[in-house]
Design an enzyme around this catalytic site. Structure first.
Site, mmCIF file in Angstrom:
data_model
loop_
_atom_site.group_PDB
_atom_site.id
_atom_site.type_symbol
_atom_site.label_atom_id
_atom_site.label_comp_id
_atom_site.label_asym_id
_atom_site.label_seq_id
_atom_site.Cartn_x
_atom_site.Cartn_y
_atom_site.Cartn_z
ATOM 1 N N HIS A 62 0.890 -1.171 0.000
ATOM 2 C CA HIS A 62 0.000 0.000 0.000
ATOM 3 C C HIS A 62 0.925 1.218 0.000
ATOM 4 C CE1 HIS A 62 -3.618 -2.388 1.177
ATOM 5 N NE2 HIS A 62 -2.734 -3.126 1.826
ATOM 6 N N PHE A 63 1.067 1.869 -1.136
ATOM 7 C CA PHE A 63 1.981 3.009 -1.209
ATOM 8 C C PHE A 63 1.262 4.347 -0.966
ATOM 9 C CE2 PHE A 63 5.819 1.048 -3.714
ATOM 10 C CZ PHE A 63 6.195 0.376 -2.561
ATOM 11 N N ASN A 94 -6.709 0.806 -1.871
ATOM 12 C CA ASN A 94 -7.395 1.606 -0.853
ATOM 13 C C ASN A 94 -6.712 2.945 -0.580
ATOM 14 O OD1 ASN A 94 -5.261 0.231 0.296
ATOM 15 N ND2 ASN A 94 -6.255 -0.118 2.253
ATOM 16 N N GLU A 146 -7.237 -5.612 -3.137
ATOM 17 C CA GLU A 146 -7.762 -6.670 -2.337
ATOM 18 C C GLU A 146 -9.250 -6.443 -2.115
ATOM 19 O OE1 GLU A 146 -6.416 -6.640 2.038
ATOM 20 O OE2 GLU A 146 -5.044 -5.169 1.189
ATOM 21 N N HIS A 180 -9.154 -10.395 0.716
ATOM 22 C CA HIS A 180 -8.877 -10.191 2.146
ATOM 23 C C HIS A 180 -10.010 -10.874 2.885
ATOM 24 C CE1 HIS A 180 -7.690 -7.402 5.648
ATOM 25 N NE2 HIS A 180 -8.642 -8.201 6.097
ATOM 26 N N HIS A 234 -2.591 -12.466 2.725
ATOM 27 C CA HIS A 234 -2.184 -12.594 4.133
ATOM 28 C C HIS A 234 -2.934 -13.649 4.960
ATOM 29 C CE1 HIS A 234 -5.550 -9.838 4.255
ATOM 30 N NE2 HIS A 234 -4.824 -8.787 3.918
ATOM 31 N N ASP A 313 2.064 -6.992 2.729
ATOM 32 C CA ASP A 313 1.004 -6.094 3.198
ATOM 33 C C ASP A 313 1.645 -4.842 3.805
ATOM 34 O OD1 ASP A 313 -1.405 -4.962 3.742
ATOM 35 O OD2 ASP A 313 -2.043 -6.427 5.227
HETATM 36 O O1 DOR Z 1 -3.627 -4.104 8.513
HETATM 37 C C1 DOR Z 1 -3.998 -3.806 7.399
HETATM 38 N N1 DOR Z 1 -3.719 -2.604 6.861
HETATM 39 N N2 DOR Z 1 -4.702 -4.690 6.690
HETATM 40 C C2 DOR Z 1 -5.271 -4.345 5.528
HETATM 41 O O2 DOR Z 1 -5.927 -5.170 4.929
HETATM 42 C C3 DOR Z 1 -5.174 -2.982 4.999
HETATM 43 C C4 DOR Z 1 -3.953 -2.353 5.493
HETATM 44 C C5 DOR Z 1 -3.898 -0.865 5.216
HETATM 45 O O3 DOR Z 1 -4.106 -0.479 4.068
HETATM 46 O O4 DOR Z 1 -3.634 -0.105 6.146
#
Ligand code: DOR
Length: 456
Positions: A62-63, A94, A146, A180, A234, A313
């Protein structure tokens, strides 16, 4: 681009580690041999007896850009990857806005093209946007996900009905769903039961093993019903491993092509509920830390092939955001830079063989996510020179303030890691103790539905 000769190294070829030299020309590995004579003047890297291995591919990052650049952006995220020996990532949807239609996809692609120093793919998000999935597929998303079956960062969770419809569209496209798996009903019930428990440990109980396993079971049923290829993100609970093992057995014994694949994170392999005391709210992630039986079984499952790959993740949040009570801390931990260093230490400690480590960090992810056709994930002549040079005797202590993510902290603080001496991406040294690559050198690797090469 200068050609590179890596001398005085060992490579893992034909299932054993052997002394070699590696020649890299025009971004490709062109020769692996005991000794290579080159006429022209090349850049020479003396590996000093260390290993030259395929760089890692992290299919779960997640960048945070666009929209949350206080946590990470495509430049810092990709620098963190390169410094840890990762040369390809696939980024999840997201962000703000989420990557769920043409406009948001194009916006993210533009930013990534401008800033990423390593190669990348982009996932297409799944919300109520079912009619947008075909256009996202044509624009080049790697896969869909996801797909959040329960609430997590970004509130992209969907109902069972929407999930079912999405799987049908994804199957028709010939795409893959990345899931997920957590059950929203179980989460809500457990959370309400624990609403007055503010201990960090309560987070593990709010999303217990069954919360994941019930969702995995449901997702397997729906994916089978729709004929969709599904990849589980995960996996953290041993009950889920049992379900996947059964599917694998059925697939193998019936001769059907493998439909289900899965990943495990380093935090579920190397951390457990025993780390809550040390980490407090910094240890919050979804799915949560599990008790110690789970990491052991996850490692077994990774070794026996039930779990196919490791992915991080990488979910950075700032220290200030995390340093609050467990209920309000956002879930997620940074990890892209520590993936390979932790896995190399695991090899050193005989937790898994070097060949399997290469499979789960490089060849496996490339195969599952269709990156082999871009010459990724194979350490052989003719393939992209995405490699790391590591000295397995140089174990260092992981320290958050030496890492490159904007997060500035790590759940692995004080643990051992073997970091790369050099990271080479398509024949260019991008890390040698410092970041050497320029912004935007990373290439977009479109998914297999790509057919719309549009201008802005
Ligand atoms: O712990 C998590 N953080 N699980 C996820 O599925 C999303 C991720 C996030 O984008 O912060």
């Amino acid at each position: 681009m200068p050609d590179i000769l890596i001398k005085n190294t060992k490579v893992f070829v034909n299932n054993y580690l052997q002394p070699a030299e590696v020649l890299i020309e025009d971004g490709k590995i062109t020769e692996i041999a005991r000794q290579i004579d080159v006429q022209r003047l090349n850049e020479v890297i003396d590996a000093k007896g260390g290993l030259t291995l395929p760089a890692a591919i992290d299919v779960h990052v997640h960048f945070r850009e666009p929209g949350m650049t206080e946590k990470e952006d495509w430049y810092t995220g990709s620098c963190s990857a390169a410094a840890g020996g990762v040369t390809t990532v696939i980024e999840h949807p997201n962000t703000i806005p989420p990557t769920i239609d043409r406009k948001s996809f194009k916006e993210k692609l533009k930013l990534a093209n401008r800033k990423s120093i390593i190669d990348f793919g982009i996932y297409g998000g799944v919300t109520g946007n079912i009619e947008k999935l075909p256009e996202l597929w044509e624009l080049g998303v790697t896969a869909f996900g996801e797909i959040f079956m329960a609430e997590s960062t970004g509130a992209l969770n969907i109902s069972e009905e929407t999930f079912d419809k999405a799987l049908s569209v994804i199957a028709n496209l010939g795409a893959m769903a990345c899931i997920h798996a957590e059950d929203e009903k179980i989460r809500l019930e457990c959370e309400s039961f624990l609403k007055n428990d503010h201990s960090p440990q309560s987070h593990s109980r709010a999303r217990p093993n069954m919360c994941e396993a019930v969702a995995v079971k449901k997702a397997i049923e729906l994916a089978k019903k729709n004929g969709a290829q599904a990849h589980f993100c995960h996996i953290s609970a041993f009950e889920s491993v049992g379900l996947l093992r059964k599917e694998r057995y059925l697939e193998q014994s019936s001769g059907y092509p493998v439909r289900f694949t899965s990943e495990v994170t380093p935090h579920h392999l190397f951390l457990s509920t025993r780390d809550w005391d040390r980490l407090g709210s910094f240890g919050k992630m979804n799915p949560p830390l599990r008790d110690r039986r789970n990491p052991k079984m996850l490692l077994n499952a990774l070794n026996d092939g039930t779990i196919n790959i490791v992915a991080t993740d990488h979910a950075p949040h700032t220290e200030a955001e995390k340093d609050v009570g467990i209920k309000s801390a956002p879930p997620g931990v940074p990890g892209v830079e520590t993936l390979l260093p932790l896995m190399l230490v695991a090899v050193k400690r005989n937790l898994l063989p070097l060949g399997r480590m290469i499979d789960v960090t490089s060849r496996g992810p490339a195969g599952i996510f269709g990156l082999t056709r871009y010459s990724k994930g194979v350490f052989a002549e003719g393939f992209d020179a995405d490699v790391v040079v590591v000295d397995p005797s140089r174990t260092s202590v992981i320290k958050g303030d030496l890492l490159h993510s904007k997060a500035g902290w790590t759940p692995y603080e004080g643990m051992d890691g073997i970091f790369p001496e050099y990271t080479i991406s398509r024949g260019e040294v991008v890390w040698d103790g410092e970041i050497l690559a320029s912004r935007g050198r990373g290439r977009f690797l479109p998914g297999k539905g790509f057919s719309r090469d549009e201008e802005d």
